[in-house]
Design a protein around this motif. Structure first.
Motif, PDB file in Angstrom:
ATOM      1  N   THR A 180       0.818  -1.238  -0.116  1.00  0.00           N
ATOM      2  CA  THR A 180       0.038  -0.046   0.101  1.00  0.00           C
ATOM      3  C   THR A 180       0.850   1.157   0.001  1.00  0.00           C
ATOM      4  O   THR A 180       0.675   2.324  -0.634  1.00  0.00           O
ATOM      5  CB  THR A 180      -0.864  -0.004   1.290  1.00  0.00           C
ATOM      6  N   PHE A 181       1.930   1.155   0.578  1.00  0.00           N
ATOM      7  CA  PHE A 181       2.967   2.426   0.483  1.00  0.00           C
ATOM      8  C   PHE A 181       3.236   2.695  -0.759  1.00  0.00           C
ATOM      9  O   PHE A 181       3.389   3.911  -1.316  1.00  0.00           O
ATOM     10  CB  PHE A 181       4.009   2.277   1.320  1.00  0.00           C
ATOM     11  N   ASP A 182       3.814   1.633  -1.433  1.00  0.00           N
ATOM     12  CA  ASP A 182       4.214   1.694  -2.928  1.00  0.00           C
ATOM     13  C   ASP A 182       3.129   2.253  -3.765  1.00  0.00           C
ATOM     14  O   ASP A 182       3.268   3.094  -4.580  1.00  0.00           O
ATOM     15  CB  ASP A 182       4.788   0.250  -3.395  1.00  0.00           C
ATOM     16  N   MET A 183       1.789   1.682  -3.457  1.00  0.00           N
ATOM     17  CA  MET A 183       0.867   2.243  -4.473  1.00  0.00           C
ATOM     18  C   MET A 183       0.455   3.802  -4.095  1.00  0.00           C
ATOM     19  O   MET A 183       0.007   4.549  -5.052  1.00  0.00           O
ATOM     20  CB  MET A 183      -0.570   1.474  -4.088  1.00  0.00           C
ATOM     21  N   LYS A 184       0.783   4.220  -2.832  1.00  0.00           N
ATOM     22  CA  LYS A 184       0.427   5.696  -2.648  1.00  0.00           C
ATOM     23  C   LYS A 184       1.572   6.373  -2.916  1.00  0.00           C
ATOM     24  O   LYS A 184       1.379   7.568  -3.560  1.00  0.00           O
ATOM     25  CB  LYS A 184       0.206   5.735  -0.831  1.00  0.00           C
ATOM     26  N   TYR A 185       2.755   6.023  -2.696  1.00  0.00           N
ATOM     27  CA  TYR A 185       3.989   7.009  -2.749  1.00  0.00           C
ATOM     28  C   TYR A 185       4.904   6.766  -3.948  1.00  0.00           C
ATOM     29  O   TYR A 185       5.945   7.527  -4.267  1.00  0.00           O
ATOM     30  CB  TYR A 185       4.747   7.104  -1.515  1.00  0.00           C
ATOM     31  N   GLY A 186       4.707   5.754  -4.454  1.00  0.00           N
ATOM     32  CA  GLY A 186       5.608   4.944  -5.399  1.00  0.00           C
ATOM     33  C   GLY A 186       7.246   4.878  -4.908  1.00  0.00           C
ATOM     34  O   GLY A 186       8.024   4.848  -5.928  1.00  0.00           O
ATOM     35  N   PHE A 187       6.988   4.908  -3.683  1.00  0.00           N
ATOM     36  CA  PHE A 187       8.405   4.782  -3.138  1.00  0.00           C
ATOM     37  C   PHE A 187       8.311   4.193  -1.620  1.00  0.00           C
ATOM     38  O   PHE A 187       7.099   4.790  -0.871  1.00  0.00           O
ATOM     39  CB  PHE A 187       9.121   6.091  -2.933  1.00  0.00           C
ATOM     40  N   ARG A 188       8.848   3.511  -0.992  1.00  0.00           N
ATOM     41  CA  ARG A 188       8.879   3.203   0.483  1.00  0.00           C
ATOM     42  C   ARG A 188       9.995   2.881   1.210  1.00  0.00           C
ATOM     43  O   ARG A 188      11.208   2.550   0.580  1.00  0.00           O
ATOM     44  CB  ARG A 188       8.130   2.009   0.528  1.00  0.00           C
ATOM     45  N   ASP A 189      10.252   3.208   2.592  1.00  0.00           N
ATOM     46  CA  ASP A 189      11.352   3.052   3.326  1.00  0.00           C
ATOM     47  C   ASP A 189      11.085   1.566   3.771  1.00  0.00           C
ATOM     48  O   ASP A 189      10.541   1.336   4.760  1.00  0.00           O
ATOM     49  CB  ASP A 189      11.636   4.204   4.434  1.00  0.00           C
ATOM     50  N   TYR A 190      11.933   0.620   3.071  1.00  0.00           N
ATOM     51  CA  TYR A 190      11.873  -0.795   3.459  1.00  0.00           C
ATOM     52  C   TYR A 190      12.488  -1.302   4.725  1.00  0.00           C
ATOM     53  O   TYR A 190      12.323  -2.204   5.488  1.00  0.00           O
ATOM     54  CB  TYR A 190      12.224  -1.709   2.443  1.00  0.00           C
ATOM     55  N   ARG A 191      13.260  -0.301   5.399  1.00  0.00           N
ATOM     56  CA  ARG A 191      14.057  -0.649   6.642  1.00  0.00           C
ATOM     57  C   ARG A 191      13.256  -0.625   7.858  1.00  0.00           C
ATOM     58  O   ARG A 191      12.913   0.228   8.550  1.00  0.00           O
ATOM     59  CB  ARG A 191      15.227   0.176   7.059  1.00  0.00           C
ATOM     60  N   GLY A 192      12.580  -1.567   8.128  1.00  0.00           N
ATOM     61  CA  GLY A 192      11.564  -2.011   9.214  1.00  0.00           C
ATOM     62  C   GLY A 192      10.614  -1.429   9.184  1.00  0.00           C
ATOM     63  O   GLY A 192       9.572  -1.142  10.249  1.00  0.00           O
ATOM     64  N   GLY A 193      10.100  -1.035   7.933  1.00  0.00           N
ATOM     65  CA  GLY A 193       8.660  -0.333   7.820  1.00  0.00           C
ATOM     66  C   GLY A 193       8.411   1.052   7.703  1.00  0.00           C
ATOM     67  O   GLY A 193       7.550   1.853   7.340  1.00  0.00           O
ATOM     68  N   GLY A 194       9.739   1.731   8.138  1.00  0.00           N
ATOM     69  CA  GLY A 194       9.540   3.359   8.119  1.00  0.00           C
ATOM     70  C   GLY A 194       8.595   3.712   9.028  1.00  0.00           C
ATOM     71  O   GLY A 194       8.487   3.320  10.303  1.00  0.00           O
ATOM     72  N   ARG A 195       7.751   4.659   8.498  1.00  0.00           N
ATOM     73  CA  ARG A 195       6.705   5.234   9.354  1.00  0.00           C
ATOM     74  C   ARG A 195       5.448   4.213   9.812  1.00  0.00           C
ATOM     75  O   ARG A 195       4.728   4.447  10.826  1.00  0.00           O
ATOM     76  CB  ARG A 195       6.062   6.177   8.573  1.00  0.00           C
ATOM     77  N   SER A 196       5.499   3.089   9.081  1.00  0.00           N
ATOM     78  CA  SER A 196       4.406   2.110   9.456  1.00  0.00           C
ATOM     79  C   SER A 196       5.219   1.070  10.620  1.00  0.00           C
ATOM     80  O   SER A 196       4.437   0.367  11.229  1.00  0.00           O
ATOM     81  CB  SER A 196       4.146   1.064   8.550  1.00  0.00           C
ATOM     82  N   SER A 197       6.294   1.211  11.158  1.00  0.00           N
ATOM     83  CA  SER A 197       6.894   0.627  11.980  1.00  0.00           C
ATOM     84  C   SER A 197       6.461   0.712  13.514  1.00  0.00           C
ATOM     85  O   SER A 197       6.010   1.968  13.812  1.00  0.00           O
ATOM     86  CB  SER A 197       8.598   1.002  12.323  1.00  0.00           C
ATOM     87  N   GLY A 198       6.241  -0.321  14.279  1.00  0.00           N
ATOM     88  CA  GLY A 198       5.891  -0.169  15.585  1.00  0.00           C
ATOM     89  C   GLY A 198       6.644   1.124  16.327  1.00  0.00           C
ATOM     90  O   GLY A 198       6.255   1.581  17.491  1.00  0.00           O
ATOM     91  N   ARG A 199       8.072   1.336  15.919  1.00  0.00           N
ATOM     92  CA  ARG A 199       8.774   2.287  16.744  1.00  0.00           C
ATOM     93  C   ARG A 199       8.119   3.897  16.631  1.00  0.00           C
ATOM     94  O   ARG A 199       8.508   4.595  17.504  1.00  0.00           O
ATOM     95  CB  ARG A 199      10.380   2.340  16.182  1.00  0.00           C
ATOM     96  N   GLU A 200       7.320   3.764  15.766  1.00  0.00           N
ATOM     97  CA  GLU A 200       6.631   5.315  15.496  1.00  0.00           C
ATOM     98  C   GLU A 200       5.692   5.341  16.902  1.00  0.00           C
ATOM     99  O   GLU A 200       5.748   6.738  17.216  1.00  0.00           O
ATOM    100  CB  GLU A 200       5.677   5.262  14.496  1.00  0.00           C
ATOM    101  N   THR A 201       5.506   4.515  17.541  1.00  0.00           N
ATOM    102  CA  THR A 201       4.674   4.829  18.603  1.00  0.00           C
ATOM    103  C   THR A 201       5.310   5.420  19.763  1.00  0.00           C
ATOM    104  O   THR A 201       4.941   5.755  20.921  1.00  0.00           O
ATOM    105  CB  THR A 201       3.839   3.404  19.182  1.00  0.00           C
ATOM    106  N   ILE A 202       6.557   5.235  19.713  1.00  0.00           N
ATOM    107  CA  ILE A 202       7.573   6.178  20.778  1.00  0.00           C
ATOM    108  C   ILE A 202       6.988   7.472  21.139  1.00  0.00           C
ATOM    109  O   ILE A 202       7.031   7.928  22.139  1.00  0.00           O
ATOM    110  CB  ILE A 202       9.071   5.987  20.391  1.00  0.00           C
ATOM    111  N   GLY A 203       6.820   8.096  19.864  1.00  0.00           N
ATOM    112  CA  GLY A 203       6.327   9.583  20.192  1.00  0.00           C
ATOM    113  C   GLY A 203       4.968   9.661  20.651  1.00  0.00           C
ATOM    114  O   GLY A 203       4.831  10.507  21.585  1.00  0.00           O
ATOM    115  N   ARG A 204       4.134   8.863  20.448  1.00  0.00           N
ATOM    116  CA  ARG A 204       2.936   8.887  20.908  1.00  0.00           C
ATOM    117  C   ARG A 204       2.885   8.470  22.503  1.00  0.00           C
ATOM    118  O   ARG A 204       2.202   9.112  23.239  1.00  0.00           O
ATOM    119  CB  ARG A 204       1.980   7.635  20.461  1.00  0.00           C
ATOM    120  N   VAL A 205       3.828   7.385  22.742  1.00  0.00           N
ATOM    121  CA  VAL A 205       3.853   7.075  24.371  1.00  0.00           C
ATOM    122  C   VAL A 205       4.646   8.443  25.242  1.00  0.00           C
ATOM    123  O   VAL A 205       4.078   8.513  26.271  1.00  0.00           O
ATOM    124  CB  VAL A 205       4.787   5.621  24.499  1.00  0.00           C
ATOM    125  N   ALA A 206       5.513   8.999  24.441  1.00  0.00           N
ATOM    126  CA  ALA A 206       6.218  10.175  24.986  1.00  0.00           C
ATOM    127  C   ALA A 206       5.264  11.342  25.222  1.00  0.00           C
ATOM    128  O   ALA A 206       5.018  11.995  26.424  1.00  0.00           O
ATOM    129  CB  ALA A 206       7.407  10.803  24.278  1.00  0.00           C
TER     130      ALA A 206
END
Length: 366
Positions: free
Chosen positions: A110-136
């Motif tokens: 779906t990232f490829d379909m939306k942006y024509g590009f994706r950060d494949y390293r661990g999912g980029g913005r789709s990674s669970g690590r994004e939730t660090i900001g939410r928890v903080a």
């Protein structure tokens, strides 16, 4: 990228990628004068950080937070609060081969379909690590709620279909699954060992209970309290379902069995039951807010799966890298954080709902 900002008055914007330099958040709308230090944030981040047990990803990150702005002499200044957690142990090479294909259950396609590009390293913005900001950010909101006598507590209600039967709130901190039932936690441990041996994963249900929320917060139309809670919880990557109060069981009930009867107790209106889950007509009713979130199994599994590559060919893959056998335990604190963000925003918005709120406040300023 749209959609990285959440909230109306108490507003947060998260930024960063799983394998970038760091993950962070900017919190805007926090009032001045709230006592705040990095330790207040760190205790919540420690609950979601990786490597805590064999049932979470073995990526070793301390997830140490730094407050960059908005706090002076131990108190918030009323200006934007910026926080960052620097990534320390990225192993991007673990993900190099997935650049050419789409992982089942992930947002690669779906990232490829939306942006024509994706950060494949661990999912980029789709990674669970994004939730660090939410928890903080949620840690700040939780501290604000605590000052008003409001508590937010979530726990793993079930994992792999094994459900909590006895409630001991303190027990959830004594096992790696955040389950308030030692016997159920032991059953999950045995079940998880089997699934991990099969190179498989498991999902579960998180329940959240809010106590002390006053009646009258939330809006009757598009900013309903329960609707905003649903949006907040469903915005967490692994969540696939949300229900509040009796939830889907309400569809099996009748009006007489589902309605919460009112009565007077100690001079105030209370409900005899709580099928509504603490929200009526989009507005808090003063009883406990209780909802549940369904968490899907971790999509990254080492067992062989079918997929396609970017050349349009059918292939079989085994996902490499460091992944959680289950997401549920680490998602508990994320659910608490997102809940707190919604509640604080609703309470702040509610300050403008009635003329007497304004006159009572500003009369005292003369």
């Amino acid at each position: 990228m749209a959609g990285s900002t959440f909230g109306n008055i108490f507003k947060i914007t998260t930024w960063g990628e799983s394998h970038g330099k760091g993950i962070g958040v900017v919190v805007d709308g926090c009032p001045a004068g709230l006592p705040l230090c990095e330790e207040d944030i760190q205790k919540f981040l420690d609950r979601r950080k990786p490597g805590q047990s064999r049932y979470t990803t073995q990526r070793k990150e301390e997830d140490t937070v730094e407050i960059l702005s908005g706090v002076f002499e131990g108190k918030t200044t009323g200006t934007p609060i910026s926080m960052v957690v620097f990534n320390k142990t990225q192993r991007s090479a673990d993900y190099s081969e997935i650049a050419g294909y789409y992982r089942p259950g992930h947002a690669d396609y779906t990232f490829d379909m939306k942006y024509g590009f994706r950060d494949y390293r661990g999912g980029g913005r789709s990674s669970g690590r994004e939730t660090i900001g939410r928890v903080a950010a949620g840690a700040i909101a939780i501290k604000m709620l605590e000052s008003m006598g409001i508590s937010v507590a979530a726990y793993s209600k079930s994992i792999g279909g094994i459900e909590v039967k006895e409630m001991d709130w303190q027990e959830r901190f004594n096992n790696p699954f955040y389950m308030p039932d030692a016997k159920a936690a032991k059953e999950v441990e045995e079940f998880a060992a089997k699934k991990m041996a099969e190179m498989n994963s498991m999902g579960g249900i998180i329940e959240c209970v809010v106590k002390g929320m006053p009646a009258g917060a939330g809006e009757p139309c598009f900013e309903k309290l329960d609707a905003n809670l649903a949006k907040a919880i469903m915005s967490i990557g692994a969540i696939k379902g949300f229900e509040i109060g009796s939830g889907f069981d309400a569809s099996k009930a009748t009006g007489l069995t589902n309605n919460d009867a009112f009565r007077m107790e100690d001079g105030r209106v209370v409900k005899e039951t709580n099928h509504a889950g603490g929200v009526l007509g989009g507005i808090s009713d003063g009883s406990d807010i209780i909802f549940r979130a369904a968490v899907k199994p971790t999509p990254s599994v080492a067992a062989m799966q079918h997929t396609v590559n970017k050349a349009g060919e059918n292939i079989d893959v085994s996902i490499k890298g460091r992944h959680d056998p289950m997401i549920v335990p680490r998602a508990v604190v994320v659910v608490e954080a997102m809940t707190a963000l919604v509640l604080v925003d609703a309470l702040m918005t509610n300050m403008t709902a009635r003329m007497d709120y304004l006159t009572d406040f500003y009369k005292n300023k003369k």
